[in-house]
Design a protein around this motif. Structure first.
Motif, PDB file in Angstrom:
ATOM      1  N   ALA A  43     -31.656  48.192  65.276  1.00  0.00           N
ATOM      2  CA  ALA A  43     -31.332  49.095  66.373  1.00  0.00           C
ATOM      3  C   ALA A  43     -29.886  49.557  66.288  1.00  0.00           C
ATOM      4  CB  ALA A  43     -31.600  48.410  67.711  1.00  0.00           C
ATOM      5  N   PHE A  44     -28.983  48.649  65.914  1.00  0.00           N
ATOM      6  CA  PHE A  44     -27.577  49.024  65.726  1.00  0.00           C
ATOM      7  C   PHE A  44     -27.439  50.104  64.667  1.00  0.00           C
ATOM      8  CE2 PHE A  44     -24.131  48.199  62.636  1.00  0.00           C
ATOM      9  CZ  PHE A  44     -23.042  48.666  63.370  1.00  0.00           C
TER      10      PHE A  44
ATOM     11  N   VAL B  85     -21.933  48.715  55.269  1.00  0.00           N
ATOM     12  CA  VAL B  85     -22.598  48.700  53.965  1.00  0.00           C
ATOM     13  C   VAL B  85     -21.591  48.974  52.844  1.00  0.00           C
ATOM     14  CG1 VAL B  85     -24.329  49.853  52.515  1.00  0.00           C
ATOM     15  CG2 VAL B  85     -24.868  49.284  54.896  1.00  0.00           C
ATOM     16  N   ASP B  86     -20.685  49.921  53.068  1.00  0.00           N
ATOM     17  CA  ASP B  86     -19.653  50.210  52.067  1.00  0.00           C
ATOM     18  C   ASP B  86     -18.796  48.969  51.799  1.00  0.00           C
ATOM     19  OD1 ASP B  86     -20.557  52.812  51.936  1.00  0.00           O
ATOM     20  OD2 ASP B  86     -18.997  53.619  53.246  1.00  0.00           O
ATOM     21  N   ARG B  87     -18.476  48.246  52.874  1.00  0.00           N
ATOM     22  CA  ARG B  87     -17.676  47.031  52.717  1.00  0.00           C
ATOM     23  C   ARG B  87     -18.457  45.970  51.947  1.00  0.00           C
ATOM     24  NH1 ARG B  87     -14.320  43.860  57.545  1.00  0.00           N
ATOM     25  NH2 ARG B  87     -13.144  42.474  56.155  1.00  0.00           N
ATOM     26  N   LEU B  88     -19.765  45.870  52.220  1.00  0.00           N
ATOM     27  CA  LEU B  88     -20.594  44.912  51.488  1.00  0.00           C
ATOM     28  C   LEU B  88     -20.618  45.223  49.991  1.00  0.00           C
ATOM     29  CD1 LEU B  88     -23.670  44.542  53.873  1.00  0.00           C
ATOM     30  CD2 LEU B  88     -21.849  42.867  53.481  1.00  0.00           C
ATOM     31  N   PHE B  89     -20.702  46.502  49.649  1.00  0.00           N
ATOM     32  CA  PHE B  89     -20.709  46.865  48.237  1.00  0.00           C
ATOM     33  C   PHE B  89     -19.384  46.500  47.567  1.00  0.00           C
ATOM     34  CE2 PHE B  89     -24.532  49.299  49.062  1.00  0.00           C
ATOM     35  CZ  PHE B  89     -25.199  49.235  47.854  1.00  0.00           C
TER      36      PHE B  89
ATOM     37  N   ALA C 189     -21.063  53.520  61.788  1.00  0.00           N
ATOM     38  CA  ALA C 189     -20.532  52.155  61.765  1.00  0.00           C
ATOM     39  C   ALA C 189     -21.315  51.295  60.796  1.00  0.00           C
ATOM     40  CB  ALA C 189     -20.580  51.553  63.165  1.00  0.00           C
ATOM     41  N   ASN C 190     -22.627  51.478  60.758  1.00  0.00           N
ATOM     42  CA  ASN C 190     -23.442  50.717  59.819  1.00  0.00           C
ATOM     43  C   ASN C 190     -23.073  51.072  58.380  1.00  0.00           C
ATOM     44  OD1 ASN C 190     -25.851  49.013  59.087  1.00  0.00           O
ATOM     45  ND2 ASN C 190     -26.532  50.968  58.254  1.00  0.00           N
ATOM     46  N   GLN C 191     -22.877  52.361  58.100  1.00  0.00           N
ATOM     47  CA  GLN C 191     -22.512  52.772  56.749  1.00  0.00           C
ATOM     48  C   GLN C 191     -21.178  52.161  56.330  1.00  0.00           C
ATOM     49  OE1 GLN C 191     -24.425  54.636  54.474  1.00  0.00           O
ATOM     50  NE2 GLN C 191     -22.839  53.773  53.148  1.00  0.00           N
TER      51      GLN C 191
END
Length: 333
Positions: free
Chosen positions: A273-274, A286-290, A281-283
C-alpha cells in the motif's frame, strides 16, 4: 503458456500445471518471460483464500519475479525487449509469461542471477520501509528481529547493520541462529515453539530483556506474531517502535497497558500500500537498495531452488516455517 495454478481453495498440494492464454502488453505495460519466481508467506495464504486479495480462479501464486522482457506496449521507453528485469507482481508470477506495468520493472544488474534477483524486492523493500519510515531506526539503536532466519528476517539483520544498529536475532533453532550470525547479527536468541503458557511467556520475555539489555529494544521487527509478540513487546525501550510485519504464528492480542507503560508505538507495515500511495518514496528506497546490493551490504540468500513443477513443494516448505533465507522456483531457462 503454462502456469502453476490454483483452481480451488486449498494447500500447496492442490496446485496443478495448467494452460493460460499468452499475455499481451497493453499501453504502459511489458510482457516478461519469467525465469525465476521467489516464494513468500503471502503465497501460502492466497491459495487458501486467507490473504487480503482474492484473485479470480484459476490464478497462479508468486509475487516477485525475474526474467527477460519479451515485448512492450505503447508508450514504454524505459525498457526494451531482451532486457533482464525484476518486478513485483503481487500474484501470478508462477507462469511462463506475465504482464507487468512498466513502472514496476527494474533492471537486473549484470552478473546477478535471475534466482538472486527474484529474491530481492519484497523482503528488502518491505524491510527498508519498515525500519526507516515506520521504525525511525537510528545509528547506535538496538533492533530485535523475530523470525530472523527467514527472508524478511535476514533482510532486517543486513539493513539494520547497514544503518548502524545493534541487531539481536531471535530464531527457533541453532541452525537458524548460525545463519543470522553469518548475516551480521550481533547476538542471537533461540526460543521454543509456541504455544506458550503464562510461565513460558514470562521466561521468553526475560530472555528477550536479557539479550537487548536494560535500556530495551528501540525497534522490534516482528514477522511472526502469535505467542511471541507479547514477550517481545515487554522488552521494548521507552518510546520504542514495535513493527507489525506478519502473522505466520497467528494474530496476537497485545495488552495495551504495555504501550502506556513504555510510551511506545505499535506500527503496522503494509509495504504494498505504501508503494502504491507514494511511488516516488518507494523508488528512492529501491534505488538505495540497489546501491547497498552493489556495495555488498545486502545480498539475498537463496537457499533452495525448485523446479517449476515442484513449486507447490516450495510453498509447503514456507508454510511449515522450515525455510532459511529465500526459496525460489526456476520457471524458465
Amino acid at each position: 503458456m503454462k502456469g502453476l495454478l490454483s483452481n480451488a481453495p486449498g494447500g500447496p498440494e492442490t496446485l496443478e500445471i495448467g494452460e493460460l492464454p499468452d499475455p499481451v502488453a497493453g499501453p504502459g505495460q511489458v510482457v516478461v518471460a519469467v525465469k525465476a519466481c521467489a516464494i513468500n508467506y503471502p503465497d501460502v495464504l492466497i491459495i487458501e483464500d486467507k490473504y487480503q486479495i482474492r484473485p479470480p480462479r484459476p490464478f497462479a501464486p508468486g509475487g516477485e519475479i525475474a526474467g527477460v522482457v519479451e515485448s512492450v506496449g505503447e508508450g514504454v521507453t524505459r525498457v526494451a525487449p531482451g532486457d533482464r528485469v525484476i518486478a513485483m507482481v503481487g500474484h501470478g508470477g508462477l507462469v511462463e509469461k506475465v504482464v507487468v506495468d512498466a513502472a514496476r520493472v527494474h533492471a537486473l544488474p549484470e552478473g546477478r542471477s535471475f534466482e538472486e534477483g527474484s529474491a530481492l524486492l519484497l523482503t528488502y523493500a518491505t524491510t527498508i520501509h519498515a525500519l526507516l519510515d515506520r521504525g525511525h531506526l537510528k545509528e547506535g539503536q538496538t533492533l530485535l528481529v523475530l523470525g530472523a532466519a527467514g527472508g524478511v528476517g535476514l533482510a532486517a539483520i543486513e539493513l539494520g547493520k547497514a544503518f548502524g544498529a545493534r541487531v539481536i536475532a531471535a530464531v527457533s533453532s541453532e541452525e537458524k541462529a548460525a545463519a543470522c550470525r553469518e548475516a551480521g547479527a550481533d547476538d542471537t536468541i533461540v526460543y521454543g515453539r509456541a504455544p506458550f503458557d503464562k510461565e513460558q511467556s514470562k521466561a521468553l520475555a526475560d530472555q528477550f530483556k536479557a539479550a537487548v539489555g536494560p535500556a530495551g529494544a528501540d525497534v522490534i521487527y516482528d514477522p511472526v506474531g502469535g505467542d511471541y509478540a507479547e514477550p517481545a513487546l515487554r522488552s521494548i525501550a521507552w518510546e520504542g517502535r514495535y513493527l507489525v510485519i506478519g502473522f505466520p504464528a497467528g494474530i496476537p492480542r497485545l495488552p495495551l497497558n504495555l504501550t502506556l507503560l513504555k510510551s511506545c508505538d505499535v506500527c503496522g507495515v503494509f509495504w504494498g500500500a505504501f508503494a502504491a500511495r507514494d511511488p516516488q518514496a518507494n523508488q528512492a528506497h529501491v534505488d538505495r537498495l540497489f546501491r547497498l546490493w552493489k556495495d555488498g551490504a545486502i545480498a539475498p540468500r537463496v537457499t533452495e531452488v525448485f523446479d517449476f513443477a515442484d513449486g507447490g513443494k516450495a510453498i509447503a516448505k514456507m508454510a511449515a516455517r522450515g525455510a532459511i533465507g529465500k526459496l525460489v522456483v526456476r520457471v524458465g531457462e
